[in-house]
Design a protein around this motif. Structure first.
Motif, mmCIF file in Angstrom:
data_model
loop_
_atom_site.group_PDB
_atom_site.id
_atom_site.type_symbol
_atom_site.label_atom_id
_atom_site.label_comp_id
_atom_site.label_asym_id
_atom_site.label_seq_id
_atom_site.Cartn_x
_atom_site.Cartn_y
_atom_site.Cartn_z
ATOM 1 N N GLU A 37 -2.364 0.004 9.195
ATOM 2 C CA GLU A 37 -2.743 -0.319 7.817
ATOM 3 C C GLU A 37 -4.089 -1.044 7.750
ATOM 4 N N LEU A 82 -7.286 0.664 6.542
ATOM 5 C CA LEU A 82 -7.595 0.857 5.123
ATOM 6 C C LEU A 82 -8.585 -0.177 4.592
ATOM 7 N N LEU A 95 -12.285 0.939 4.642
ATOM 8 C CA LEU A 95 -12.436 2.080 3.733
ATOM 9 C C LEU A 95 -12.361 1.615 2.285
ATOM 10 N N ARG A 96 -11.473 0.678 1.992
ATOM 11 C CA ARG A 96 -11.369 0.141 0.632
ATOM 12 C C ARG A 96 -12.643 -0.619 0.254
ATOM 13 N N MET A 111 0.835 -1.164 0.000
ATOM 14 C CA MET A 111 0.000 0.000 0.000
ATOM 15 C C MET A 111 0.889 1.238 0.000
ATOM 16 N N SER A 128 -2.952 5.212 0.937
ATOM 17 C CA SER A 128 -3.985 5.111 -0.091
ATOM 18 C C SER A 128 -4.618 3.733 -0.029
ATOM 19 N N THR A 129 -5.950 3.691 -0.205
ATOM 20 C CA THR A 129 -6.646 2.414 -0.159
ATOM 21 C C THR A 129 -6.292 1.558 -1.348
#
Length: 117
Positions: free
Chosen positions: A86, A89, A92-93, A1, A116-117
């Motif tokens: 991490e 994420l 959210l992803r 990621m 970032s996702t």
């Protein structure tokens, strides 16, 4: 990621920093977070830490967005005293897909890294 250190934060994301910081200060929680959905609506939340329910601040923001009918997210901010997890994420992803920036910083609102996702 992907992770970048001392990331530049766009003006719209600075608003998220202000919301996350204010929410954390107001509640005295371990962390504060804010999320902007695809319609420009924002959600700010603090960590929920009850004996029977524990949810990260970002998790609460995601839940609020989903419950409000949001179709995705443009960006998020997480402020706390520790490292960014991490694992934050993953939900959210699942909700917003790949490429959503998540800025992480300290309690004072200084962004130290972006994910970032």
């Amino acid at each position: 990621m992907p992770v970048s250190r001392i990331a530049a934060v766009e003006a719209e994301d600075e608003k998220l920093v202000v919301l996350a910081r204010a929410t954390r200060v107001r509640t005295g929680a371990a962390e504060g977070a804010a999320l902007r959905d695809l319609d420009g609506r924002t959600y700010a939340a603090a960590t929920v830490d009850l004996p029977s329910l524990k949810v990260s601040a970002l998790g609460v923001c995601i839940a609020m967005a989903v419950a409000s009918g949001a179709r995705g997210a443009e960006a998020a901010v997480v402020l706390n005293e520790g490292a960014f997890l991490e694992s934050e994420l993953v939900p959210l992803r699942e909700f917003a897909g790949a490429g959503v920036p998540v800025h992480h910083g300290g309690p004072n609102g200084t962004i130290g890294d972006s994910h970032s996702t």
